[in-house]
Design a protein around this motif. Structure first.
Motif, short mmCIF file in Angstrom:
data_model
loop_
_atom_site.label_atom_id
_atom_site.label_comp_id
_atom_site.label_asym_id
_atom_site.label_seq_id
_atom_site.Cartn_x
_atom_site.Cartn_y
_atom_site.Cartn_z
N VAL A 169 -74.46 97.26 -131.97
CA VAL A 169 -74.16 98.06 -130.78
C VAL A 169 -72.69 97.88 -130.45
O VAL A 169 -72.21 96.74 -130.33
CB VAL A 169 -75.03 97.64 -129.58
N ASN A 212 -68.58 100.19 -129.65
CA ASN A 212 -67.85 101.41 -129.30
C ASN A 212 -66.55 101.48 -130.09
O ASN A 212 -66.23 100.58 -130.86
CB ASN A 212 -67.58 101.47 -127.80
N THR A 266 -68.42 100.49 -121.93
CA THR A 266 -69.31 101.62 -122.20
C THR A 266 -70.77 101.25 -121.96
O THR A 266 -71.66 102.04 -122.22
CB THR A 266 -69.15 102.11 -123.65
N LYS A 286 -72.27 98.12 -123.13
CA LYS A 286 -72.85 97.45 -124.30
C LYS A 286 -73.95 96.46 -123.90
O LYS A 286 -75.03 96.45 -124.48
CB LYS A 286 -71.75 96.73 -125.09
N HIS A 341 -77.32 97.88 -122.82
CA HIS A 341 -78.00 98.53 -123.95
C HIS A 341 -78.57 97.49 -124.91
O HIS A 341 -79.66 97.68 -125.47
CB HIS A 341 -77.05 99.50 -124.67
N ILE A 344 -75.18 101.63 -133.82
CA ILE A 344 -75.25 102.39 -132.58
C ILE A 344 -73.87 102.44 -131.93
O ILE A 344 -73.26 101.40 -131.65
CB ILE A 344 -76.27 101.76 -131.61
N LEU A 384 -71.68 103.63 -128.68
CA LEU A 384 -71.77 104.01 -127.27
C LEU A 384 -70.52 104.77 -126.85
O LEU A 384 -69.40 104.37 -127.19
CB LEU A 384 -71.94 102.77 -126.40
N ASP A 407 -68.76 106.62 -123.40
CA ASP A 407 -68.79 106.78 -121.96
C ASP A 407 -68.74 108.27 -121.60
O ASP A 407 -67.84 109.00 -122.02
CB ASP A 407 -67.60 106.05 -121.33
N ILE A 425 -74.93 107.21 -128.43
CA ILE A 425 -75.50 107.28 -127.09
C ILE A 425 -74.38 107.56 -126.10
O ILE A 425 -73.40 106.82 -126.01
CB ILE A 425 -76.21 105.96 -126.70
N THR A 461 -73.32 107.25 -122.57
CA THR A 461 -73.75 106.36 -121.50
C THR A 461 -73.18 106.77 -120.14
O THR A 461 -72.25 107.57 -120.05
CB THR A 461 -73.33 104.92 -121.81
N THR A 479 -78.01 108.32 -121.74
CA THR A 479 -78.57 107.34 -120.83
C THR A 479 -77.80 107.32 -119.51
O THR A 479 -76.65 107.75 -119.43
CB THR A 479 -78.55 105.92 -121.42
#
Length: 390
Positions: free
Chosen positions: A49, A51, A57, A59, A62, A158, A160, A162, A192, A194, A223
């Motif tokens: 996970v 960015n 963001t 992390k 998540h 994954i 992330l 923003d 994702i 976020t 999310t």
């Protein structure tokens, strides 16, 4: 208007530096792609996970979401770098481990999930080796903030992004916030978005989906942040956010990368919000504690302090907080919520990957294959013996 104009001019002057920075990052990525720098795969499910931007963001929440949904089904470990910790090497957290030893975010996760293995190591490859040696029954390792740590090849990557700073509209450091070119998002299996507004409109969802220009092998999720009841740091009763009185003064104390989202989310609960912000992972010194005490004392009653879970791990060990501050300071626990009814799809994808690739599943499949081969050979054997007897 003058400030915005000055910002545009400064950004224009920084663009050549961004080009040089981008060139260096591209050369590094190319070194991994051609094999000059080596990437390792592991025989245990690894979920990363992270960015490609500076700033928060989401992390940690998540990663905590993944822990929450995996811990009852599998043996889970979280491996982090342990940013700004006062130690070196590989460390596995236990009940006696302090926050300075492993860093605020790993410490927070260990406090919330004491049954889960939490470890820190700057070298993720070494950390995975140590974890798998330490506990051979582990089913999955979650890498916190490791999207750009390319020495590990995770099973699921994954990324992330923003919602308020979409990477597709950003530029490289130092003119922008990107830590690598936008093409870096192509390494993600899951993207994702976020910190979305809770009422994200279907039209906006479609616009962002199209603008992200993801490949067919990539999945896109959205999310938002939700908040639980306020928890006292130094003892006392919990209280819901709705319990904030109309005239209650709230000192919002943060040392995170992006406090704007928390400020925005608290505004509907109080009209008397005083932000007191520090840098991300800020280590509170005597002068900072004195400022907190004085700022809180200057607010009219009724009053309270709200801070984040990450900041609470550092404030809990800070010396010099006034007794009044200690009696009125609360953490604001947060969790993520998937929008557009995407939660079940995401959960099934993650759980399915771990279930299929865990070492226990592979061992079981290997045993089944051996049994099948033995059965096949034993089925041939009687015919051979019968042939010889004839």
């Amino acid at each position: 208007m003058r400030v915005e104009g000055d910002f545009i001019i400064i950004r224009k002057w920084l663009l050549p530096l961004s080009w040089l920075y981008g060139l260096g990052v591209k050369l590094r990525n190319m070194a991994f792609e051609v094999g000059i720098l080596k990437t390792r795969s592991f025989d245990i499910p690894v979920i990363s996970v992270g960015n490609i931007t500076v700033g928060g963001t989401g992390k940690t929440p998540h990663v905590e979401y993944l822990v929450e949904h995996l811990k009852d089904l599998f043996r889970v470990a979280v491996l982090s770098r342990g940013y700004k910790r006062k130690s070196k090497g590989f460390i596995i957290a236990n009940e006696q481990t302090t926050m300075p030893e492993i860093g605020d975010e790993p410490y927070q996760m260990k406090q919330k999930f004491p049954e889960v293995t939490v470890a820190v190591d700057k070298s993720r490859c070494h950390g995975i080796d140590e974890l798998t040696s330490y506990d051979k029954s582990l089913d999955v390792i979650l890498l916190d903030d490791a999207f750009q740590h390319r020495y590990v090849k995770p099973g699921i990557n994954i990324l992330l992004v923003d919602y308020h700073r979409l990477v597709i509209y950003d530029t490289l450091l130092p003119a922008g916030r990107l830590r690598e070119p936008l093409s870096g998002k192509d390494r993600a299996d899951v993207v994702i978005v976020t910190k979305c507004p809770r009422d994200l409109k279907p039209m906006e969802y479609r616009v962002i989906t199209k603008a992200m220009k993801l490949y067919a092998y990539q999945s896109l999720y959205f999310t938002t942040l939700e908040y639980d009841d306020l928890h006292p740091i130094f003892g006392g009763g919990q209280r819901p956010l709705s319990s904030l009185q109309p005239d209650e003064q709230v000192l919002l104390l943060t040392g995170i990368a992006s406090p704007e989202q928390v400020i925005h989310d608290l505004e509907p609960y109080t009209k008397n919000l005083t932000p007191l912000t520090f840098a991300d992972h800020h280590q509170f010194k005597k002068k900072d504690i004195r400022l907190i005490n004085e700022t809180f004392a200057s607010l009219p009653e009724p009053r309270c302090i709200i801070t984040t879970e990450k900041d609470a791990t550092r404030l809990y060990h800070a010396e010099g907080l006034s007794e009044e501050v200690r009696q009125h300071i609360y953490t604001l626990p947060l969790r993520i919520h998937f929008l557009l009814e995407q939660e079940e799809s995401f959960n099934q994808y993650i759980i399915g990957y771990v279930r299929k690739n865990s070492r226990n599943s592979i061992l079981a499949k290997t045993k089944d294959d051996h049994k099948s081969q033995d059965s096949h050979h034993s089925g041939d054997r009687p015919r051979t013996i019968s042939f010889r007897n004839n």
